[in-house]
Design a protein around this motif. Structure first.
Motif, short mmCIF file in Angstrom:
data_model
loop_
_atom_site.label_atom_id
_atom_site.label_comp_id
_atom_site.label_asym_id
_atom_site.label_seq_id
_atom_site.Cartn_x
_atom_site.Cartn_y
_atom_site.Cartn_z
N GLY A 21 1.61 -40.20 -8.45
CA GLY A 21 1.70 -41.44 -7.70
C GLY A 21 0.89 -41.45 -6.41
N ARG A 22 0.12 -40.40 -6.18
CA ARG A 22 -0.72 -40.32 -4.97
C ARG A 22 -2.19 -40.30 -5.37
NH1 ARG A 22 1.45 -35.74 -1.25
NH2 ARG A 22 0.18 -36.83 0.25
N THR A 23 -3.05 -40.74 -4.48
CA THR A 23 -4.48 -40.77 -4.78
C THR A 23 -5.09 -39.39 -4.55
OG1 THR A 23 -5.19 -41.33 -2.54
CG2 THR A 23 -4.66 -43.19 -4.03
N LEU A 24 -6.26 -39.19 -5.16
CA LEU A 24 -6.99 -37.94 -4.95
C LEU A 24 -7.32 -37.75 -3.47
CD1 LEU A 24 -9.31 -37.89 -8.08
CD2 LEU A 24 -7.43 -36.33 -7.57
N ALA A 25 -7.65 -38.86 -2.79
CA ALA A 25 -7.97 -38.77 -1.36
C ALA A 25 -6.75 -38.32 -0.56
CB ALA A 25 -8.46 -40.12 -0.84
N GLU A 26 -5.57 -38.84 -0.89
CA GLU A 26 -4.35 -38.44 -0.20
C GLU A 26 -4.03 -36.96 -0.44
OE1 GLU A 26 -1.40 -42.27 -0.17
OE2 GLU A 26 -1.71 -41.29 -2.09
N LEU A 27 -4.24 -36.53 -1.67
CA LEU A 27 -3.87 -35.17 -2.06
C LEU A 27 -4.85 -34.11 -1.54
CD1 LEU A 27 -2.73 -35.92 -5.69
CD2 LEU A 27 -1.27 -35.25 -3.77
N GLN A 28 -6.12 -34.48 -1.36
CA GLN A 28 -7.14 -33.55 -0.88
C GLN A 28 -7.10 -32.23 -1.65
OE1 GLN A 28 -7.25 -33.22 3.39
NE2 GLN A 28 -7.17 -35.42 3.67
N VAL A 29 -7.21 -32.34 -2.96
CA VAL A 29 -7.11 -31.18 -3.85
C VAL A 29 -8.15 -30.12 -3.49
CG1 VAL A 29 -7.18 -30.42 -6.25
CG2 VAL A 29 -6.26 -32.67 -5.70
N ALA A 30 -9.39 -30.53 -3.28
CA ALA A 30 -10.45 -29.57 -2.98
C ALA A 30 -10.18 -28.83 -1.68
CB ALA A 30 -11.82 -30.26 -2.93
N ARG A 31 -9.70 -29.52 -0.69
CA ARG A 31 -9.40 -28.87 0.59
C ARG A 31 -8.23 -27.91 0.45
NH1 ARG A 31 -9.19 -32.61 5.61
NH2 ARG A 31 -11.40 -32.41 5.30
N ALA A 32 -7.23 -28.29 -0.35
CA ALA A 32 -6.03 -27.46 -0.50
C ALA A 32 -6.27 -26.23 -1.37
CB ALA A 32 -4.89 -28.30 -1.07
N GLY A 34 -9.65 -25.64 -3.32
CA GLY A 34 -11.05 -25.28 -3.61
C GLY A 34 -11.56 -25.84 -4.91
N VAL A 35 -10.67 -26.34 -5.79
CA VAL A 35 -11.14 -26.89 -7.07
C VAL A 35 -11.53 -28.35 -6.92
CG1 VAL A 35 -9.64 -25.35 -8.42
CG2 VAL A 35 -8.91 -27.68 -7.98
N ARG A 36 -12.35 -28.80 -7.83
CA ARG A 36 -12.75 -30.22 -7.90
C ARG A 36 -12.19 -30.81 -9.19
NH1 ARG A 36 -14.94 -31.88 -3.61
NH2 ARG A 36 -16.57 -30.73 -2.58
N VAL A 37 -11.59 -31.99 -9.06
CA VAL A 37 -11.13 -32.73 -10.24
C VAL A 37 -12.34 -33.49 -10.76
CG1 VAL A 37 -9.57 -34.51 -11.12
CG2 VAL A 37 -8.79 -32.96 -9.31
N VAL A 38 -12.80 -33.11 -11.96
CA VAL A 38 -14.01 -33.72 -12.52
C VAL A 38 -13.71 -34.70 -13.64
CG1 VAL A 38 -15.53 -31.83 -11.81
CG2 VAL A 38 -14.42 -31.74 -14.05
N GLY A 39 -12.45 -34.75 -14.07
CA GLY A 39 -12.08 -35.70 -15.11
C GLY A 39 -10.58 -35.83 -15.23
N ILE A 40 -10.16 -36.99 -15.74
CA ILE A 40 -8.75 -37.25 -16.00
C ILE A 40 -8.65 -37.87 -17.40
CG2 ILE A 40 -6.69 -38.56 -15.31
CD1 ILE A 40 -7.91 -38.70 -12.47
N GLY A 51 -12.96 -41.02 -8.43
CA GLY A 51 -13.13 -41.20 -6.99
C GLY A 51 -11.83 -40.96 -6.25
N GLY A 52 -11.91 -40.93 -4.94
CA GLY A 52 -10.75 -40.67 -4.09
C GLY A 52 -9.65 -41.70 -4.22
N ALA A 53 -10.00 -42.92 -4.63
CA ALA A 53 -9.00 -43.98 -4.76
C ALA A 53 -8.19 -43.88 -6.05
CB ALA A 53 -9.68 -45.35 -4.68
N GLU A 54 -8.57 -42.96 -6.93
CA GLU A 54 -7.86 -42.82 -8.21
C GLU A 54 -6.47 -42.25 -7.99
OE1 GLU A 54 -7.24 -43.68 -11.83
OE2 GLU A 54 -9.34 -43.84 -11.22
#
Length: 86
Positions: A21-32, A34-40, A51-54
């Motif tokens: 229920g949170r956006t990629l921008a809110e979660l900051q996965v890469a910062r937390a 180091g991985v990048r979400v490249v697909g869903i 994108g971050g709004a997803e």
């Protein structure tokens, strides 16, 4: 190819927890982690290079890329571990 040396692709299921229920921008996965979400994968839909709004939803299959260490941190983060930083 040198830039991808040591990188691994992995899929992981997002459960109904604090990350859903949170956006990629809110979660900051890469910062937390180091991985990048490249697909869903969401049901039949595939979202490449989201994108971050997803907004992530429970049941999403996430395709992520990172080093083995980053992927370990990501798996801890996915379970809700706030101290998952790589």
């Amino acid at each position: 190819a040198e830039a991808f040396s040591g990188s691994v692709l992995e899929t992981a299921a997002l459960t109904d927890g604090p990350r859903a229920g949170r956006t990629l921008a809110e979660l900051q996965v890469a910062r937390a982690t180091g991985v990048r979400v490249v697909g869903i994968q969401r049901g039949e839909a595939r979202i490449l290079n989201p994108g971050g709004a997803e907004t992530l939803r429970a049941g999403d299959q996430l395709l992520v890329v990172g080093t083995l260490e980053e992927l370990r941190a990501f798996r801890r983060w996915l379970k809700g571990d706030a101290t998952a930083a790589a």
